[in-house]
Design a protein around this motif. Structure first.
Motif, short mmCIF file in Angstrom:
data_model
loop_
_atom_site.label_atom_id
_atom_site.label_comp_id
_atom_site.label_asym_id
_atom_site.label_seq_id
_atom_site.Cartn_x
_atom_site.Cartn_y
_atom_site.Cartn_z
N TYR A 14 0.83 -1.21 0.00
CA TYR A 14 0.00 0.00 0.00
C TYR A 14 0.86 1.27 0.00
CZ TYR A 14 -3.51 -3.41 1.42
OH TYR A 14 -4.34 -4.51 1.47
N ALA A 15 0.44 2.24 -0.79
CA ALA A 15 1.08 3.56 -0.79
C ALA A 15 0.40 4.43 0.26
CB ALA A 15 0.96 4.20 -2.17
N TYR A 16 1.21 5.22 0.96
CA TYR A 16 0.64 6.09 2.00
C TYR A 16 1.60 7.23 2.29
CZ TYR A 16 3.79 3.90 5.42
OH TYR A 16 4.90 3.47 6.09
N ARG A 17 1.09 8.22 2.99
CA ARG A 17 1.91 9.34 3.45
C ARG A 17 1.59 9.63 4.91
NH1 ARG A 17 0.40 13.04 -1.61
NH2 ARG A 17 1.45 11.79 -3.20
N ARG A 18 2.59 10.03 5.67
CA ARG A 18 2.41 10.46 7.06
C ARG A 18 2.70 11.95 7.11
NH1 ARG A 18 4.54 5.01 10.02
NH2 ARG A 18 3.18 5.74 11.68
N VAL A 19 1.79 12.70 7.69
CA VAL A 19 1.95 14.15 7.78
C VAL A 19 1.80 14.56 9.24
CG1 VAL A 19 1.13 16.39 6.94
CG2 VAL A 19 0.86 14.34 5.50
N GLY A 20 2.72 15.43 9.68
CA GLY A 20 2.62 15.99 11.01
C GLY A 20 2.92 14.99 12.11
N GLY A 21 2.38 15.24 13.29
CA GLY A 21 2.62 14.37 14.42
C GLY A 21 2.06 14.98 15.69
N GLY A 22 2.16 14.24 16.79
CA GLY A 22 1.64 14.72 18.07
C GLY A 22 1.31 13.53 18.94
N ILE A 23 0.85 13.83 20.15
CA ILE A 23 0.64 12.75 21.11
C ILE A 23 -0.70 12.03 20.90
CG2 ILE A 23 2.07 13.80 22.90
CD1 ILE A 23 -0.61 14.73 24.22
N ARG A 24 -1.59 12.60 20.11
CA ARG A 24 -2.90 11.97 19.93
C ARG A 24 -2.79 10.77 18.99
NH1 ARG A 24 -6.47 15.51 22.10
NH2 ARG A 24 -5.77 17.67 22.25
N ARG A 25 -3.82 9.96 19.00
CA ARG A 25 -3.84 8.81 18.07
C ARG A 25 -3.91 9.33 16.63
NH1 ARG A 25 -7.89 8.34 21.29
NH2 ARG A 25 -7.68 6.24 22.08
N PRO A 26 -3.40 8.53 15.68
CA PRO A 26 -3.36 9.01 14.30
C PRO A 26 -4.76 9.11 13.68
CG PRO A 26 -2.63 6.72 14.41
CD PRO A 26 -2.79 7.19 15.83
N LEU A 27 -4.84 9.95 12.67
CA LEU A 27 -6.08 10.13 11.90
C LEU A 27 -5.85 9.53 10.51
CD1 LEU A 27 -8.92 11.50 11.52
CD2 LEU A 27 -7.65 13.48 10.61
N ILE A 28 -6.61 8.49 10.17
CA ILE A 28 -6.50 7.86 8.86
C ILE A 28 -7.51 8.52 7.93
CG2 ILE A 28 -6.56 5.67 7.60
CD1 ILE A 28 -4.61 5.73 9.94
N CYS A 29 -7.05 8.95 6.77
CA CYS A 29 -7.92 9.64 5.82
C CYS A 29 -8.24 8.72 4.64
CB CYS A 29 -7.25 10.91 5.33
SG CYS A 29 -6.98 12.11 6.64
N LEU A 30 -9.53 8.53 4.42
CA LEU A 30 -10.00 7.62 3.37
C LEU A 30 -10.65 8.43 2.26
CD1 LEU A 30 -11.45 4.85 5.72
CD2 LEU A 30 -9.13 5.06 4.78
N GLN A 31 -10.21 8.19 1.06
CA GLN A 31 -10.43 9.11 -0.05
C GLN A 31 -11.69 8.82 -0.87
OE1 GLN A 31 -10.18 11.94 -1.09
NE2 GLN A 31 -8.01 12.23 -1.58
N HIS A 32 -12.06 9.82 -1.65
CA HIS A 32 -13.26 9.79 -2.49
C HIS A 32 -13.03 9.02 -3.81
CE1 HIS A 32 -11.69 12.79 -5.37
NE2 HIS A 32 -11.21 13.44 -4.33
N PHE A 33 -14.10 8.83 -4.53
CA PHE A 33 -14.14 8.21 -5.86
C PHE A 33 -12.99 8.68 -6.76
CE2 PHE A 33 -16.04 8.67 -10.26
CZ PHE A 33 -16.13 7.32 -10.57
N THR A 34 -12.16 7.77 -7.18
CA THR A 34 -11.01 8.00 -8.06
C THR A 34 -9.91 8.88 -7.44
OG1 THR A 34 -11.79 9.95 -9.28
CG2 THR A 34 -12.47 7.78 -10.13
N GLY A 35 -10.08 9.30 -6.21
CA GLY A 35 -9.08 10.16 -5.58
C GLY A 35 -7.84 9.38 -5.17
N THR A 36 -6.70 10.05 -5.24
CA THR A 36 -5.43 9.47 -4.79
C THR A 36 -4.88 10.31 -3.63
OG1 THR A 36 -4.01 10.82 -6.19
CG2 THR A 36 -4.97 8.83 -7.19
N LEU A 37 -3.67 9.99 -3.20
CA LEU A 37 -3.02 10.77 -2.14
C LEU A 37 -2.92 12.24 -2.53
CD1 LEU A 37 -0.07 8.29 -1.37
CD2 LEU A 37 -2.28 8.50 -0.18
N ASP A 38 -2.85 12.50 -3.83
CA ASP A 38 -2.67 13.88 -4.29
C ASP A 38 -3.96 14.69 -4.25
OD1 ASP A 38 -0.02 13.21 -4.80
OD2 ASP A 38 -0.53 12.48 -6.80
N ASN A 39 -5.08 14.04 -4.01
CA ASN A 39 -6.35 14.77 -3.94
C ASN A 39 -6.68 15.25 -2.53
OD1 ASN A 39 -6.82 12.69 -6.41
ND2 ASN A 39 -7.92 14.62 -6.72
#
Lengths: 293, 293
Positions: free
Chosen positions: A24-49
């Motif tokens: 799987y392709a993925y990117r990690r952005v930012g950071g902090g003490i909270r649990r991570p937020l996974i972002c799930l994309q729209h129709f035909t969207g990629t990481l760049d959207n």
């Protein structure tokens, strides 16, 4: 990991992770003490959207993980034709990443995947933000052949992202201006780009929408079983997945707060990114077992 | 004024002000540099029905003005039988108070009065919070004879405010517990109380609901003319003025943000007072010409 952290989706490096079935392709952005937020994309969207005006502010207090499902972008495999199978791949990815509890931001198709994850493995979903999406058995989900959408999708004068501006934003000057700004922000990432989704991605995901639209005997009951705090968000003029689907989510989910934006369509989170990230961060940061924040 | 300021509706003194036609009872709570917030009350409600858990936090940054319309509480005159006439009295009161611009919190019947004020004198209404209310021509507005409400209103075992707990809150243990806490808070003001509303108040206000429910030729157009930023709030299980009326407000008002609370009825603002006052203060404090905050 030797890869440096980034605070923006403008330059966060794309990474690859081997899961049980696919890579799987993925990117990690930012950071902090909270649990991570996974972002799930729209129709035909990629990481760049993923709009950096949404990702980057949310990443200031937590790690935001952007994810290409199987067969999308640089993830290997075949695009699933059901939301359930997309959720299964997302869980495989999180397992490979050793994430056992996370928050989820699901936009459109991604919001359906988030609901399915919360149903099949409740322990992994802490809080959910569901934007421009629908419950199973929802109404008028992504019928791109209806006149209000087909007019733009079939317009040969609209090149590239210009069609996205038309169908993600309301037909007002203010919403279209917000759409133009959104498109411009998408251009801020200049390299390490995903390949755009082709017709095979679109066809498989469209099949998943049709399957999700079907009412099943347990449909309503499944919604009632999702007890995690949820923030349901939509634009009041969403033509792709109309706002009445968000009403149904709010009425069916026992622990959801509904927030509807004016003068906006499917891309309300991009149009009102300041408000959305402020509200979203407050919701995700709440320690209450209840959705209101 | 010789009357000392108070930071709580538990002890703010009731004052009287002579207007063009009547003398109005009111209370001023808190203070600050922002424009005042006028609070317009629900069916048969008086100054004593304003929950201090809602009023006091909002009064920490602005003056909150609670107001008895004509014929209610200690205000003189006859209770109007139309929302328009109630709005006219509210404007008389604000004129007598020399208020030329204010924010408005309208709850239930008060939310209808707020819409009417914004239509007839737009210049005086800066921002509006409309809770548990309906547009003109709305559906199922305050039909107390329907089974879900009549069962409680006709129950001889429910004394005093106990009936309010039943009809303002959802039939869940969590909502009913919030209702009990609300009733307890109403008891914190021990003196300088308004007389409770009698049958004549109820009958006139009920006539106003029936008139408001009628669709007029200009009904929808009037909603579109209200351009002030509005925050529309409701409980998803409101039996008195169902949430679909808030959907219609959100869809018809050009500059409104909708917020719907789970597990709550007509009194969602009292049940989720922490969230409501946090969101309300952020909305009222926004400098944007647009509703999203």
């Amino acid at each position: 990991m030797s890869i440096a952290a980034s605070n923006s989706n403008a330059n966060a490096p794309t990474q690859l992770l081997r899961g049980a079935r696919e890579t799987y392709a993925y990117r990690r952005v930012g950071g902090g003490i909270r649990r991570p937020l996974i972002c799930l994309q729209h129709f035909t969207g990629t990481l760049d959207n993923w709009d950096l005006a949404v990702v980057d502010p949310l990443a200031s207090e937590r790690e935001v993980i952007l994810f290409d499902n199987a067969g999308v972008g640089r993830s290997t495999g075949t695009v699933p034709t059901t939301v359930a199978e997309m959720a299964s791949h997302t869980l495989d990815f999180l397992d490979a990443l050793c994430v056992t509890s996370c928050d989820v931001l699901g936009f459109s198709l991604g919001g359906m995947v988030a609901q399915e994850m919360a149903t099949t493995r409740p322990s992994i979903v802490h809080r959910m933000i569901l934007v421009g999406t629908a419950p199973r058995g929802g109404e008028d989900i992504m019928h791109l052949d209806k006149p209000s959408l087909a007019a733009h999708l079939g317009d040969p004068s609209l090149k590239g992202y210009a069609v996205l501006q038309k169908i993600f934003f309301a037909p007002t000057s203010s919403s279209q201006a917000a759409g133009a700004a959104f498109i411009e922000r998408l251009g801020e990432r200049g390299e390490d780009l995903d390949p755009p989704s082709g017709p095979n991605v679109a066809a498989a995901q469209m099949a998943a929408f049709r399957e999700w639209e079907r009412v099943t005997a347990t449909g309503a009951a499944d919604l009632g079983r999702i007890t995690q705090p949820a923030l349901v968000v939509n634009g009041v003029r969403d033509e792709m997945i109309p706002v009445r689907n968000s009403y149904r989510l709010s009425e069916g989910l026992p622990n959801a707060m509904l927030l509807v934006y004016p003068d906006s369509g499917h891309g309300s989170l991009f149009q009102f990114h300041d408000s959305f990230t402020r509200q979203g961060a407050a919701f995700l940061g709440s320690d209450s077992p209840f959705a209101p924040f």
